[in-house]
Motif scaffolding. Structure first.
Motif, short mmCIF file in Angstrom:
data_model
loop_
_atom_site.label_atom_id
_atom_site.label_comp_id
_atom_site.label_asym_id
_atom_site.label_seq_id
_atom_site.Cartn_x
_atom_site.Cartn_y
_atom_site.Cartn_z
N ASP A 1 82.40 66.58 68.80
CA ASP A 1 82.52 67.97 69.24
C ASP A 1 83.33 68.07 70.53
OD1 ASP A 1 81.04 68.53 67.05
OD2 ASP A 1 79.13 68.82 68.12
N THR A 2 83.16 67.08 71.41
CA THR A 2 83.88 67.11 72.69
C THR A 2 85.38 66.98 72.45
OG1 THR A 2 81.98 66.06 73.74
CG2 THR A 2 84.06 66.01 74.97
N ILE A 3 85.77 66.05 71.58
CA ILE A 3 87.20 65.86 71.30
C ILE A 3 87.75 67.09 70.57
CG2 ILE A 3 88.90 64.39 70.10
CD1 ILE A 3 87.53 62.96 72.44
N ASP A 4 86.94 67.62 69.65
CA ASP A 4 87.35 68.81 68.91
C ASP A 4 87.61 69.97 69.87
OD1 ASP A 4 87.82 70.18 66.50
OD2 ASP A 4 85.87 71.18 66.68
N GLY A 5 86.73 70.11 70.88
CA GLY A 5 86.85 71.19 71.87
C GLY A 5 88.13 71.08 72.69
N LEU A 6 88.66 69.86 72.81
CA LEU A 6 89.89 69.66 73.60
C LEU A 6 91.13 70.07 72.81
CD1 LEU A 6 89.53 66.10 75.20
CD2 LEU A 6 89.67 68.28 76.40
N GLY A 7 90.99 70.12 71.50
CA GLY A 7 92.13 70.46 70.64
C GLY A 7 93.14 69.34 70.50
N VAL A 8 92.73 68.12 70.82
CA VAL A 8 93.63 66.97 70.70
C VAL A 8 93.28 66.21 69.41
CG1 VAL A 8 92.16 65.44 72.08
CG2 VAL A 8 94.61 65.03 72.00
N GLY A 9 94.29 65.61 68.77
CA GLY A 9 94.05 64.91 67.50
C GLY A 9 93.22 63.64 67.71
N LEU A 10 92.24 63.43 66.81
CA LEU A 10 91.42 62.22 66.89
C LEU A 10 92.04 61.16 65.98
CD1 LEU A 10 88.75 61.02 67.99
CD2 LEU A 10 87.60 62.00 66.01
N VAL A 11 92.48 60.04 66.56
CA VAL A 11 93.12 58.98 65.77
C VAL A 11 92.05 58.03 65.22
CG1 VAL A 11 94.72 57.01 65.88
CG2 VAL A 11 95.22 59.09 67.17
N ARG A 12 91.04 57.77 66.03
CA ARG A 12 90.03 56.79 65.62
C ARG A 12 88.69 57.12 66.27
NH1 ARG A 12 90.73 50.46 66.66
NH2 ARG A 12 92.79 51.19 67.22
N LEU A 13 87.62 57.06 65.49
CA LEU A 13 86.25 57.15 66.03
C LEU A 13 85.44 56.15 65.22
CD1 LEU A 13 83.95 58.26 67.67
CD2 LEU A 13 83.85 60.25 66.20
N GLN A 14 85.18 55.02 65.84
CA GLN A 14 84.70 53.87 65.06
C GLN A 14 83.55 53.19 65.80
OE1 GLN A 14 87.63 50.68 65.11
NE2 GLN A 14 87.55 50.65 62.88
N GLN A 15 82.50 52.92 65.07
CA GLN A 15 81.38 52.20 65.71
C GLN A 15 81.72 50.72 65.82
OE1 GLN A 15 77.58 52.79 63.84
NE2 GLN A 15 76.50 52.26 65.72
N ARG A 16 81.57 50.17 66.99
CA ARG A 16 81.91 48.74 67.16
C ARG A 16 80.84 47.86 66.55
NH1 ARG A 16 82.63 46.27 72.64
NH2 ARG A 16 83.37 44.56 71.42
N ARG A 17 81.28 46.69 66.04
CA ARG A 17 80.35 45.65 65.57
C ARG A 17 80.47 44.48 66.51
NH1 ARG A 17 78.76 46.95 60.41
NH2 ARG A 17 77.70 45.00 60.11
N HIS A 18 79.35 43.76 66.68
CA HIS A 18 79.42 42.52 67.44
C HIS A 18 80.34 41.54 66.76
CE1 HIS A 18 76.43 42.79 70.57
NE2 HIS A 18 75.56 43.32 69.73
N ARG A 19 81.15 40.81 67.50
CA ARG A 19 81.80 39.64 66.94
C ARG A 19 80.78 38.50 67.03
NH1 ARG A 19 87.25 39.44 67.02
NH2 ARG A 19 86.76 37.84 65.50
N ILE A 20 80.85 37.53 66.10
CA ILE A 20 79.87 36.43 66.15
C ILE A 20 79.93 35.75 67.50
CG2 ILE A 20 79.21 34.20 65.21
CD1 ILE A 20 79.98 35.00 62.55
N ALA A 21 81.15 35.57 68.01
CA ALA A 21 81.31 34.84 69.27
C ALA A 21 80.53 35.51 70.40
CB ALA A 21 82.79 34.75 69.63
N GLU A 22 80.46 36.85 70.38
CA GLU A 22 79.74 37.55 71.44
C GLU A 22 78.25 37.25 71.42
OE1 GLU A 22 82.55 41.55 71.57
OE2 GLU A 22 80.76 41.52 70.35
N VAL A 23 77.73 37.02 70.20
CA VAL A 23 76.30 36.76 70.07
C VAL A 23 75.93 35.48 70.82
CG1 VAL A 23 74.44 36.34 68.40
CG2 VAL A 23 76.29 37.90 67.84
#
Ligand SMILES: Nc1ncnc2c1ncn2[C@@H]1O[C@H](COP(=O)(O)OP(=O)(O)OP(=O)(O)O)[C@@H](O)[C@H]1O
Length: 318
Positions: free
Chosen positions: A278-300
């Motif tokens: 909603d915040t990005i929509d309110g700005l009127g700017v195009g959303l290129v990506r909205l993606q939930q991050r996953r852990h990389r195994i290495a980070e674990v």
């Protein structure tokens, strides 16, 4: 059903304990065994094939006892060794055909299986040339073909991507994945690169100093985080919309970390996703990506391990 099951498996050499009370169950599918050099991966494979006796403990492969049923295990399991072991003066066809005959296939079946398997690993006209003139990638493919030619139920692959360039490595990882998806053969593959296994394996077993660190489904290692990555388009006047998006998201009460054009936004619950949108929509700017991050195994592993297996980046930097 487990394709491999070990119970307090220990292997002591005079100066080193290569495996230390390792208890692990490997299910059907593609499983990666990861550990730094010297972690005990090759030792485990040799015990599983019945080629080297354990000092203590038990292991079963396809339900067979490695201590007493090694010959039957080797009939039903394919093995791709880590080191170069191919005769230079014969062609891939001759060598793989020989291995097929050694595993008990009659001559016609051996010839057909050899042709099919070499085609599967991507060796075509070159298969009639002597192996001595092959590239490392082609030799790895021959080693893979001889492990598959007798149609085993399980293959043990020891560092199959060793010595390959990035393209060769990707092709090999793709082939490994297809061994299971196309033929239903389970795969147990070793690597010292966590990133490789993340892409290829359903399950990952991690060993360090001969001890089990973790055995888990890959998707549990790479579970989703509470961080969303946001990327927005440029504004209508051509200016970068990232600044405005960052200000607006912070204004909406969300913690934001910036990484160039990417904004990493931490959210506490499901409403966070709606707030970002909603915040990005309110700005009127195009959303290129909205993606939930996953852990990389290495980070674990960060902070969990004294001597973590190498990530691909560490290896590339070495
Ligand atoms: N035949 C042997 N005699 C004595 N020590 C050995 C023998 N084979 C392996 N080791 C030792 O056991 C440990 C585990 O070796 P192993 O080859 O299983 O590790 P690995 O994880 O496969 O590593 P790499 O990828 O470098 O081969 C190492 O310290 C190694 O030096």
């Amino acid at each position: 059903m487990s394709v491999i099951a070990t119970e307090e498996l220990t292997k002591r050499y005079p100066r080193v304990t290569a495996l230390d009370q390792l208890t692990v169950d490997v299910p059907e599918g593609v499983t990666g065994l990861v550990g730094a050099n010297g972690a005990g991966k090759s030792t485990l494979i040799k015990i599983l094939l019945g080629l080297s006796p354990a000092t203590e403990g038990k292991a079963r492969v396809l339900g067979l006892d490695v201590a007493t049923e090694g010959a039957t295990i080797r009939e039903r399991v394919g093995y791709m060794p880590e080191h170069d072991c191919l005769p230079p003066d014969v062609s891939a066809t001759e060598f793989v055909m020989h291995m097929a005959r050694m595993s008990g296939l009659p001559s016609t079946a051996a010839r057909e299986r050899t042709a099919d398997t070499l085609r599967h690993v991507g060796l075509y006209e070159e298969r009639y040339r002597p192996i001595g003139g092959y590239s490392t990638g082609m030799k790895q493919r021959v080693k893979l073909a001889q492990a598959l030619v007798h149609d085993p139920r399980l293959v043990l692959l020891d560092e199959p991507t060793n010595g390959l360039d990035p393209v060769g490595r990707d092709e090999m990882l793709d082939l490994i994945r297809r061994i299971h998806t196309d033929f239903g053969i389970s795969v147990f593959v070793t690597s010292h690169l966590l990133g490789e296994l993340e892409r290829t394996c359903d399950h990952v077993v991690v060993v360090d100093g001969g001890k089990l660190l973790r055995a888990q489904a890959t998707k549990e290692f790479t579970r989703t985080t509470g961080v969303f990555t946001v990327e927005v388009d440029t504004n209508a006047d051509g200016s970068d919309g990232t600044d405005d998006a960052q200000t607006a998201l912070v204004g909406a009460g969300l913690p934001v970390e910036r990484d160039g054009r990417l904004l990493h936004v931490s959210v506490a619950d499901e409403t966070g996703y709606d707030t970002i949108r909603d915040t990005i929509d309110g700005l009127g700017v195009g959303l290129v990506r909205l993606q939930q991050r996953r852990h990389r195994i290495a980070e674990v592993f960060l902070g969990e391990q004294s001597q973590a297996p190498q990530t691909e980046k560490e290896t590339a930097d070495a």
